[in-house]
Structures are given as C-alpha cells and as structure tokens.
Design a protein around this motif. Structure first.
Motif, PDB file in Angstrom:
ATOM      1  N   VAL A  46       0.845  -1.201   0.000  1.00 28.90           N
ATOM      2  CA  VAL A  46       0.000   0.000   0.000  1.00 28.90           C
ATOM      3  C   VAL A  46       0.878   1.248   0.000  1.00 28.90           C
ATOM      4  O   VAL A  46       1.765   1.385   0.850  1.00 28.90           O
ATOM      5  N   PHE A  47       0.637   2.130  -0.959  1.00 25.52           N
ATOM      6  CA  PHE A  47       1.308   3.431  -1.001  1.00 25.52           C
ATOM      7  C   PHE A  47       0.322   4.487  -0.508  1.00 25.52           C
ATOM      8  O   PHE A  47      -0.800   4.554  -1.009  1.00 25.52           O
ATOM      9  N   THR A  48       0.740   5.289   0.451  1.00 20.62           N
ATOM     10  CA  THR A  48      -0.092   6.409   0.878  1.00 20.62           C
ATOM     11  C   THR A  48       0.705   7.692   0.667  1.00 20.62           C
ATOM     12  O   THR A  48       1.724   7.905   1.325  1.00 20.62           O
ATOM     13  N   GLN A  49       0.255   8.468  -0.319  1.00 22.56           N
ATOM     14  CA  GLN A  49       0.884   9.764  -0.616  1.00 22.56           C
ATOM     15  C   GLN A  49       2.412   9.642  -0.733  1.00 22.56           C
ATOM     16  O   GLN A  49       3.156  10.460  -0.202  1.00 22.56           O
ATOM     17  N   VAL A  50       2.843   8.608  -1.445  1.00 18.74           N
ATOM     18  CA  VAL A  50       4.286   8.393  -1.618  1.00 18.74           C
ATOM     19  C   VAL A  50       4.805   9.291  -2.741  1.00 18.74           C
ATOM     20  O   VAL A  50       4.282   9.289  -3.857  1.00 18.74           O
TER      21      VAL A  50
END
Ligand SMILES: Nc1ncnc2c1ncn2[C@@H]1O[C@H](COP(=O)(O)OP(=O)(O)OP(=O)(O)O)[C@@H](O)[C@H]1O
Length: 392
Positions: A46-50
């Motif tokens: 999961v990428f969060t605001q990467v």
C-alpha cells in the motif's frame, strides 16, 4: 545490454521455457515438506501519498496505490515515466521523499532491502560481480544461514532449470547477457519470498522465448501466489501478464484496471493511444462534418478494428481518401486520410487505389470521447446515436 543477447540462449530453450513451471514444483518439494512455505497471509503493498524527488526533480508526485495480496500487477508506461523508481521504492532500494509504504501491513520506513522479503529480477540483473554464479544464486539462502547441503541442492536445482550448471564457478563478467539474465531468474526462484518484483526480466530473450517464458511466469505465479509487480514498456507483455495494469505517465498512474478495462474504457487520451497496436485513431470533434458535435468533446477515438469499409445503417460516417495497405499475416492495416488526419483501419484485403474516395462507418458504441484536458467523457448511447449517426 545487447539486443542480440537472445541468440546466445538458443541452445537452452526447452529448459528455460519450463523454468517457472518446474520451479514451482521444485519450491513445493524443497520447502513445502519442510514446512517452510508459510507464506505471509497479507502480501499487500500500500502506497499512501508516496512522493519521490531526485534532488530538485519530482519524479513521482504524491501517489496512492493499493496492490492486492497475491495479485499480478504490471506497471506499464513509456521510458522515463517512473516505473523502475516505483519498483525500487517497493524493494527499498530508494526511500520515499515523503509518504508511507506498507508491505504485508507493516510500515517499511527504515526497513532494509534484505529485510523486506522481496525477490527481485532487474533489467541490469544486479548480480554481485565479485561472486561466482553459484554464490550469486545462493546468496539469499546463505544469509538466511541455511545448511550447506540444502543450499547446494537448491542452487544446483535452480541452475539446472536454466541450464547454468556448467557455469556455476564463473563470475558474471565471464557470462553473456542472456546467461546473466538466467542467473538473476535462478536467484529469484530459490528465494522463498512473498513479494516478487521484476523489472523487464525478459528483455534479453528472443521473441519466441519471451512468449513461453511469459506463460511459465504466469504458471509459477498461479502456484505460488506471491504478490508480483512486473515492470515493462511492452504493452503486449502487460496485457498478457497483468491481472491488473497500472498505466504510468510522467510519474502518475493514469489508470489502473484489468487489461479489458484499460483497452475498452481508457480513462485518458494517453492511455487510449498508448495501448493497442495499431493505436487508437484520434479524430477531431467535428470529424462527422454533417452531424452535430457533442458539447465538451475535443477529440473522438476509435480503434482501428472498429472502422468498417462497408456502409452500415445507423452508423457514423467518415469520408476518407485511401492511401495504402500493409499485410501483417492475419489481416491488413489500411491507411487513409480524413481531412489531412491519417487513420489506420484493420480489416481484410480491400482493393482500393491510392487517392480513391472511400466511405467508412463506425458503430456509435465504439467511439471514445475526450475533453480538452484529455480526460474521458461518458456519452450516452442515445446521444451518440442522435447526434452522430446517420439515420436511414
Ligand atoms: N538516481 C537518480 N537520480 C536522478 N534522476 C533519476 C534517478 N533515477 C531515475 N531518475 C529519473 O527519474 C525518471 C524516472 O526514471 P525510471 O528509471 O523510474 O523510469 P522508467 O519508467 O523505469 O524508464 P525505463 O523504461 O527507461 O527504464 C527519469 O527521468 C530518470 O532520469
């Protein structure tokens, strides 16, 4: 790496072809009976605001991305769009400038490459130059302090699959490009990892071998169910390998979806024209000169196989000028111009001459509409029919 490297593996095709399939069996035999398969349940990424900057250059603007546990996701896009950077962020070879990456539910900030449980095959192989082929393949098992006898068995088996056994004592510099690629594959296969990251791994194989290696890779994944992230700029490879495809442009994922979603409902003009061979034809909004334009539509797209030479009832009609045709085996690609815009039509043989005026039909349901910014616009079946089709 040389484009001709594929030729050096011509003698090992049968073994290489079945490498992934046999590898799966090998995995099962070598690890399963020892109770070591125990793949992690949650293998999601999961990428969060990467976000990723290199110095002052922003290569990946803040990105949210969910890669499902056990899926095969392909990152597809033109050279320089940030595919490898995204993969390297997952691998831990690059650190995000900001944002958070979770793998298997765990935050990866500060987690070293070696502790991320990833198997990787990179385009440049990333082999250790000072180590022999044996040690390169064995590396992940050595650092996990496996028994020497087990390591030898595992390495010899994996090397056998890609016919590398005669080369186990050599250093990477003493191998051809294709042989180095096979070392990289063998090295990933011996590693029992829930995350499998591949960056153009088949680029050194010849066309035939690529097709079979692709199928074997899918077979391997179906058995092992790792989360596989596969980078390519080859759309055919993406369509055949990906359960979902993320189409990237300028560091941004423009669309993520099944191959069918991407082909049949492209969200942007970029996706529409990047996927498909020949690519989607783009027509100006007033291409059907005698029909009303649809408000907000800047361009219309139509796939080459959806344009007909015959006159269909209740269809949109184009008046073109015939240019030439190309024979590509299963069909012809015909080139025509419509008010100076060149279009391609996929059809059977047609006996038109250069300069001849030709009427073409497009069923209205096969048109795609894009606004000034290149974003898809949904237009109802009724409106397409009413405004654009020629009524009998
Ligand atoms: N270490 C780095 N320092 C500075 N810029 C970099 C670095 N690595 C990549 N870039 C830049 O980031 C952008 C994205 O590169 P990346 O390798 O991720 O693209 P790609 O889509 O994988 O391309 P290709 O298909 O050609 O491998 C490019 O403009 C590249 O020049």
């Amino acid at each position: 790496m040389g484009a001709d490297d594929g030729c050096c593996i011509s003698g090992v095709r049968p073994a290489t072809r079945c490498v992934f399939v046999v590898a799966a069996t090998y995995y099962e035999q070598l690890f399963a009976y020892r109770g070591e398969v125990a793949m992690k349940e949650d293998k999601s990424i999961v990428f969060t605001q990467v976000e990723k900057n290199f110095g002052q250059t922003n290569v990946i603007p803040p990105m949210d991305l969910m890669i499902n546990s056990g899926e095969r996701l392909v990152l597809l896009g033109p050279s320089g769009c940030g595919k490898s950077t995204l993969l390297r962020l997952i691998a831990g070879l690059e650190q995000p400038t900001s944002g958070m990456i979770l793998m298997g539910g765990q935050a990866m900030a500060g987690v070293d490459v070696a502790d991320r449980n990833v198997a990787m095959v990179f385009q440049n192989y990333a082999l250790y130059p000072h180590m022999t082929v044996f040690d390169n393949i064995a590396f992940s098992l050595t650092i996990r302090k496996k028994k020497k006898q087990d390591i030898r068995e595992a390495v010899e088996y994996a090397a056998g699959l890609v016919e590398l056994n005669p080369y186990l004592g050599r250093k990477p510099a003493e191998l051809s490009g294709g042989q180095r690629q096979r070392v990289a594959l063998a090295r990933a296969v011996v590693k029992q990892a829930p995350f499998f990251l591949l960056d153009e791994p088949l680029s050194n194989l010849d066309a035939l071998l690529r097709v079979s290696a692709r199928n074997d890779l899918i077979e391997l994944h179906n058995r092992l169910k790792q989360t596989m992230v596969y980078v390519t700029h080859d759309q055919l490879e993406a369509m055949t390998i990906g359960q979902r495809i993320a189409v990237m442009n300028g560091g941004v994922i423009e669309q993520i979806g099944t191959p069918e979603d991407i082909y049949e409902k492209p969200k942007t003009r970029f996706v529409a024209t990047f996927i498909g061979t020949p690519p989607m034809n783009m027509l100006p909004a007033d291409a059907f000169a005698d029909r009303a334009m649809i408000p907000g539509v800047a361009e219309m797209g139509v796939r080459p196989e959806h344009i007909m030479f015959k006159k269909l009832p209740e269809a949109c009609v184009l008046h073109g000028e015939y240019v030439r045709k190309e024979y590509i085996g299963s069909h012809y690609v015909h080139y025509l111009t419509i008010n100076g815009v060149t279009i391609q039509v996929v059809a059977g043989t047609e006996s038109y001459t250069t300069g001849q005026k030709v009427d073409l039909s497009i069923p209205p349901e096969h048109l795609h509409f894009f606004d000034e910014a290149g974003n898809r616009i949904e237009v109802s079946a009724n409106e397409r029919h009413e405004r654009l089709a020629v009524h009998a």
